[in-house]
Design an enzyme around this catalytic site. Structure first.
Site, short mmCIF file in Angstrom:
data_model
loop_
_atom_site.label_atom_id
_atom_site.label_comp_id
_atom_site.label_asym_id
_atom_site.label_seq_id
_atom_site.Cartn_x
_atom_site.Cartn_y
_atom_site.Cartn_z
N CYS A 333 0.83 -1.20 0.00
CA CYS A 333 0.00 0.00 0.00
C CYS A 333 0.87 1.26 0.00
CB CYS A 333 -0.97 -0.05 1.18
SG CYS A 333 -2.41 1.02 0.97
N HIS A 430 -3.53 -5.73 1.27
CA HIS A 430 -3.23 -6.02 2.67
C HIS A 430 -3.62 -7.47 3.00
CE1 HIS A 430 -2.29 -1.94 4.02
NE2 HIS A 430 -3.32 -1.51 3.32
#
Length: 484
Positions: A333, A430
């Protein structure tokens, strides 16, 4: 009416999250339809709820403990700190706005309506709702408009159990002090207290129980020992990073720089649980270890600010040296965005409009955009088709030459980027390390056996073990009344 109880602490980080999770699993094991609830949470560790939208990872864990789907109504107000003074406000799973601390105080009366609506939603069909407070009700300077502790408890009519952390010392004074400074109305909501994190012979605190009763009149609902299985559960927020010990020496050393605005660092928990992995969290003032074979750049709530801090710490130079030595890098991310050539923020999403130079390890560029991607995802690794499950919570669109070699196929679309030599990789997914097959392949690629733990089964077992520990130490009459 649905029965409810609220755990509030004499301070922050007294162990409320784990106690609520353990009680949820204990109630579920007793056949109750139980739901967790936290009116207001402040954390950059967020999850995507099963009904869509963001909630704190702690409430996601507590829903797992309760054996029910997670919902945005379990954590109706989530504050995600972006700077030292301001936070993004998530209401019932969606971005609601941004505010600095003083301005946020003015918004609380409006937010309480959302909190009460969500509490009603969660209560439908439940036998028991276990509520977690935030911080401490003893912060009476914040009592006006409070939605996190006594403001909610008095509005909803939910009895409160105070939790004191004896490991910090001064637990008697913290309980008695809380009793002393609360208003009569707030004090009347408290039905008793729990002592948490006790080490040694519990009978040594008998005189302490007598003293607390003498000063407050509160009954003790149990003295909880240091829960020996709690460490196997995901930590709630970055406060926990301060107490994480360095992993013991093992075959594979992985270094993780701890950004000031680190987000979703529980991505690393499955790796930390592997006996062949030494996971080193590198804090400010420390250097990335030269013998690490893999560096993972974790998520960040503020990519540009944390990238600047990475340079202040000298971690950018350490990382380049690591790569020159043949080391590998994975960015997740915000960490993925840092690996590119540029990060553009023309609209000032993260602060003032800016364009900054990235680390240049991937031939990609990111432009911040107001549309936020929030979803649970099903994916496969692009290299070998290993199944991945995880979630996405991010702002920004990343494009560039290296995106032609995606890290994964997520929800049918290419995601992330891999360098031409395969040693640098980035992804928006994630939770990828929780995939046992992918994690096994990753360890194998470093010359390890590739035999890994069943991570999800380990978390489930830890919840059952914590529940059993609580059942053994909490007052039986109180538990019977709570579960009756």
């Amino acid at each position: 009416m649905t029965k409810a109880i609220m755990l509030q602490g004499t301070g922050s980080d007294v162990g409320k999250t784990v106690l609520v999770a353990g009680l949820c699993r204990l109630a579920a094991n007793h056949g109750l339809a139980v739901r967790p609830f936290k009116p207001q949470n402040m954390s950059n560790n967020a999850a995507v709820a099963d009904d869509g939208g963001e909630i704190g990872r702690a409430q996601w864990l507590q829903s797992l403990a309760a054996r029910v789907p997670s919902s945005v109504h379990m954590n109706p107000v989530l504050l995600k700190p972006q700077t030292e003074y301001g936070s993004q406000i998530i209401v019932q799973g969606k971005v609601w706005g941004q505010a600095k601390g003083r301005d946020y105080q003015k918004l609380k009366p409006t937010l309480l309506d959302y909190v009460m609506q969500s509490f009603s939603e969660i209560s439908v069909g439940a036998d028991l709702v276990i509520v977690e407070g935030a911080g401490s009700p003893a912060e009476i300077n914040l009592r006006a408009g409070d939605i996190a502790n006594m403001g909610f408890a008095t509005r909803a009519g939910v009895p409160v159990v105070m939790v004191g952390d004896i490991d910090r010392g001064g637990v008697i004074a913290s309980l008695v002090g809380t009793h002393t400074i609360l208003s009569d109305d707030d004090r009347a909501m408290i039905s008793g207290y729990i002592i948490n994190k006790f080490r040694g012979d519990v009978s040594l605190f008998d005189a302490g129980i007598d003293a607390v009763r003498r000063f407050t009149g509160w009954p003790c609902f149990g003295v909880v020992p240091w829960l020996k299985h709690a460490w196997r559960l995901p930590a709630e927020d970055s406060v926990a990073l301060e107490s994480l010990a360095r992993g013991s020496a093992a075959a594979l050393k992985i270094a993780v720089p701890v950004f000031p605005r680190i987000a979703n660092f529980d991505d690393l928990d499955p790796l930390a649980a592997e006996p062949d992995v030494e996971l080193v969290f590198v804090r400010a003032g420390e250097r990335l270890p030269s013998d690490a074979r893999l560096v993972i750049l974790p998520g960040s709530k503020s990519t540009i600010a944390d990238l600047a801090d990475m340079r202040v710490q000298g971690w950018d130079a350490d990382l380049l040296a690591h790569v020159k030595r043949g080391g590998r890098v994975i960015g997740i991310c915000g960490g993925y965005q840092m690996l590119g050539r540029k990060v553009h923020d023309p609209l000032g999403i993260e602060g003032d409009p800016a364009e900054v130079t990235g680390l240049g390890l991937l031939d990609v560029e990111t432009e911040m955009a107001p549309e936020k991607t929030v979803r649970n995802s099903v994916a496969v690794a692009a290299e070998d088709g290993a199944p991945l499950t995880g979630y996405q919570i991010h702002l920004g669109i990343t494009v560039g030459e290296d995106c032609g070699r995606p890290f994964a196929i997520v929800d049918g679309e290419p995601d992330g980027a891999v360098s031409a030599d395969g040693r640098i990789a980035g992804t928006y997914l994630h939770g990828l390390f929780a995939s046992d097959i992918y994690r096994s392949g990753l360890l194998w690629s470093f010359g390890l056996s590739g035999e890994t733990n069943d991570y999800r089964a380990g978390v489930e077992k830890a919840l059952d073990d914590v529940a059993a520990e609580l059942e053994a130490c909490l007052d039986r009459r109180w538990l019977d009344e709570l579960f009756g």
